[in-house]
Design an enzyme around this catalytic site. Sequence first.
Site, PDB file in Angstrom:
ATOM      1  N   ASP A   1       4.183   3.324 -12.849  1.00 47.52           N
ATOM      2  CA  ASP A   1       4.083   2.011 -12.563  1.00 47.52           C
ATOM      3  C   ASP A   1       3.181   1.112 -13.072  1.00 47.52           C
ATOM      4  O   ASP A   1       3.227   0.110 -12.673  1.00 47.52           O
ATOM      5  CB  ASP A   1       3.969   2.140 -10.831  1.00 47.52           C
ATOM      6  CG  ASP A   1       4.973   2.347  -9.684  1.00 47.52           C
ATOM      7  OD1 ASP A   1       6.253   2.005 -10.314  1.00 47.52           O
ATOM      8  OD2 ASP A   1       4.904   2.636  -8.805  1.00 47.52           O
TER       9      ASP A   1
ATOM     10  N   ARG B   1      -0.658   5.757  -7.720  1.00 48.03           N
ATOM     11  CA  ARG B   1      -1.077   4.675  -8.587  1.00 48.03           C
ATOM     12  C   ARG B   1      -2.688   4.569  -8.904  1.00 48.03           C
ATOM     13  O   ARG B   1      -3.176   3.556  -9.637  1.00 48.03           O
ATOM     14  CB  ARG B   1      -0.334   3.255  -8.177  1.00 48.03           C
ATOM     15  CG  ARG B   1       1.058   3.103  -7.946  1.00 48.03           C
ATOM     16  CD  ARG B   1       1.244   1.764  -8.033  1.00 48.03           C
ATOM     17  NE  ARG B   1       1.213   0.907  -9.139  1.00 48.03           N
ATOM     18  CZ  ARG B   1       1.342  -0.343  -9.348  1.00 48.03           C
ATOM     19  NH1 ARG B   1       2.008  -0.928  -8.361  1.00 48.03           N
ATOM     20  NH2 ARG B   1       1.078  -1.008 -10.459  1.00 48.03           N
TER      21      ARG B   1
ATOM     22  N   ARG C   1      -0.210  -3.858   1.488  1.00 54.30           N
ATOM     23  CA  ARG C   1      -0.967  -2.969   0.292  1.00 54.30           C
ATOM     24  C   ARG C   1      -2.402  -3.414   0.481  1.00 54.30           C
ATOM     25  O   ARG C   1      -3.350  -2.579   0.837  1.00 54.30           O
ATOM     26  CB  ARG C   1      -0.581  -3.337  -0.955  1.00 54.30           C
ATOM     27  CG  ARG C   1       0.982  -2.916  -1.145  1.00 54.30           C
ATOM     28  CD  ARG C   1       1.006  -1.306  -1.229  1.00 54.30           C
ATOM     29  NE  ARG C   1       2.103  -0.951  -1.348  1.00 54.30           N
ATOM     30  CZ  ARG C   1       2.832  -0.705  -2.574  1.00 54.30           C
ATOM     31  NH1 ARG C   1       2.143  -0.808  -3.713  1.00 54.30           N
ATOM     32  NH2 ARG C   1       4.026  -0.213  -2.501  1.00 54.30           N
TER      33      ARG C   1
ATOM     34  N   CYS D   1       5.506  -9.148 -11.597  1.00 51.64           N
ATOM     35  CA  CYS D   1       4.942  -7.949 -11.534  1.00 51.64           C
ATOM     36  C   CYS D   1       4.577  -7.461 -12.873  1.00 51.64           C
ATOM     37  O   CYS D   1       3.579  -6.703 -12.912  1.00 51.64           O
ATOM     38  CB  CYS D   1       5.905  -6.927 -10.900  1.00 51.64           C
ATOM     39  SG  CYS D   1       6.288  -7.263  -9.139  1.00 51.64           S
TER      40      CYS D   1
ATOM     41  N   HIS E   1       4.281  -7.096  -1.457  1.00 48.23           N
ATOM     42  CA  HIS E   1       2.979  -7.720  -2.128  1.00 48.23           C
ATOM     43  C   HIS E   1       3.344  -9.327  -1.986  1.00 48.23           C
ATOM     44  O   HIS E   1       4.583  -9.694  -2.017  1.00 48.23           O
ATOM     45  CB  HIS E   1       3.178  -7.611  -3.642  1.00 48.23           C
ATOM     46  CG  HIS E   1       2.656  -6.138  -4.122  1.00 48.23           C
ATOM     47  ND1 HIS E   1       2.963  -5.285  -5.166  1.00 48.23           N
ATOM     48  CD2 HIS E   1       1.475  -5.761  -3.807  1.00 48.23           C
ATOM     49  CE1 HIS E   1       2.368  -4.428  -5.300  1.00 48.23           C
ATOM     50  NE2 HIS E   1       1.279  -4.409  -4.434  1.00 48.23           N
TER      51      HIS E   1
HETATM   52  N1  ARG Z   1       6.556   0.367  -7.476  1.00 45.61           N
HETATM   53  C1  ARG Z   1       5.368  -0.492  -7.433  1.00 45.61           C
HETATM   54  C2  ARG Z   1       4.532  -0.484  -6.314  1.00 45.61           C
HETATM   55  O1  ARG Z   1       5.236  -0.321  -5.349  1.00 45.61           O
HETATM   56  C3  ARG Z   1       5.948  -1.872  -7.763  1.00 45.61           C
HETATM   57  C4  ARG Z   1       4.802  -2.719  -7.961  1.00 45.61           C
HETATM   58  C5  ARG Z   1       5.445  -4.413  -8.035  1.00 45.61           C
HETATM   59  N2  ARG Z   1       4.232  -4.993  -8.354  1.00 45.61           N
HETATM   60  C6  ARG Z   1       4.051  -6.331  -7.814  1.00 45.61           C
HETATM   61  N3  ARG Z   1       3.155  -7.173  -8.463  1.00 45.61           N
HETATM   62  N4  ARG Z   1       4.748  -6.805  -6.680  1.00 45.61           N
HETATM   63  O2  ARG Z   1       3.210  -0.552  -6.220  1.00 45.61           O
END
Ligand code: ARG
Length: 297
Positions: free
Chosen positions: A79, A104, A149, A278, A178
């Site tokens: 990612d 991550r 998040r 992203c 996000h």
């Molecule tokens: N797979 C990543 C996650 O779920 C995607 C992140 C997307 N980034 C963003 N800035 N919305 O964390």
Amino acid sequence: MSTPIAAPDAVADRTATKRTILMCKPTFYTVSYRINPWMHPEAPTDTSKAVQQWQRLYDVYRELGYDIELIDPIEGLPDMVYAANGGFVLDGIAYGAKFQYPERQPEGPAYMDWFRGAGLEVAEPAETNEGEGDFLLVGDVILAGTGFRSDSTSHEEIARIYGREVVTLKLINPSFYHLDTAVAVLDPEPVDGVANIAYLESAFDEPSLAILRERFPDAILATEEDAAILGLNSYSDGYNVVIAARATTFAEQLRERGYNPIGVDLSELLLGGGGVKCCTLDLHPIGTGTSRRQEQR
Ligand code: ARG
């Protein structure tokens, strides 16, 4: 030259500002775990297609004259291509990311190393936050997402670091986990004192919606269809707005307001739950004021 009649939602002479951004090539991109509803590890991904599509985004940014910095991708961090999550950079200070999911978490220090190497002062995060995924600078204010998040305690942390007003917005739909999946910043610098945004109403709880409506009465309201392909996850220099190629209504809404939408297909990166923004970390360097006015069409 005729004097244009002031019509805030139909400004024709938008100004493109010079941008400096950080990107990460998806060399090791795949979907091997599931931390958002878009991700299906059981379905195949095509890394070389992801690289090709990302390269197109890179080339578009190059053609727009942006300064593009690159961070080396790290094997095992699929990612990492979503550079927006790597931190938040403003006023020469990089507020590091502290990722919610263990998959991550190593990205946080990797991006902080890059920031240090670039001469930025790094503010190590105590609170869980996913960088520009949830923090968006609009004018002088930082819009800050929470709900999935970034922890709301990180909103207090970022307010202390930058001494700016931070506006908390609560996300309620897991597909828009996000803030940058539900809000697009259209004006990196205010136009006539106003920096506008586009947003998806259904992504927010009622108190947050009330705030958005009050602060951004002229905002573009995105359609569910465009949001469903992460159409809002776009990057604007104040005139050119790089968006998902399939977000056709959003493109139309932008054109009506005098912006220049540029469609890019990132279908492969959508499988990981990310789009244009992203893949783009805005470095907001001091002195981006060297604006050049676009030719009127
Ligand atoms: N797979 C990543 C996650 O779920 C995607 C992140 C997307 N980034 C963003 N800035 N919305 O964390």
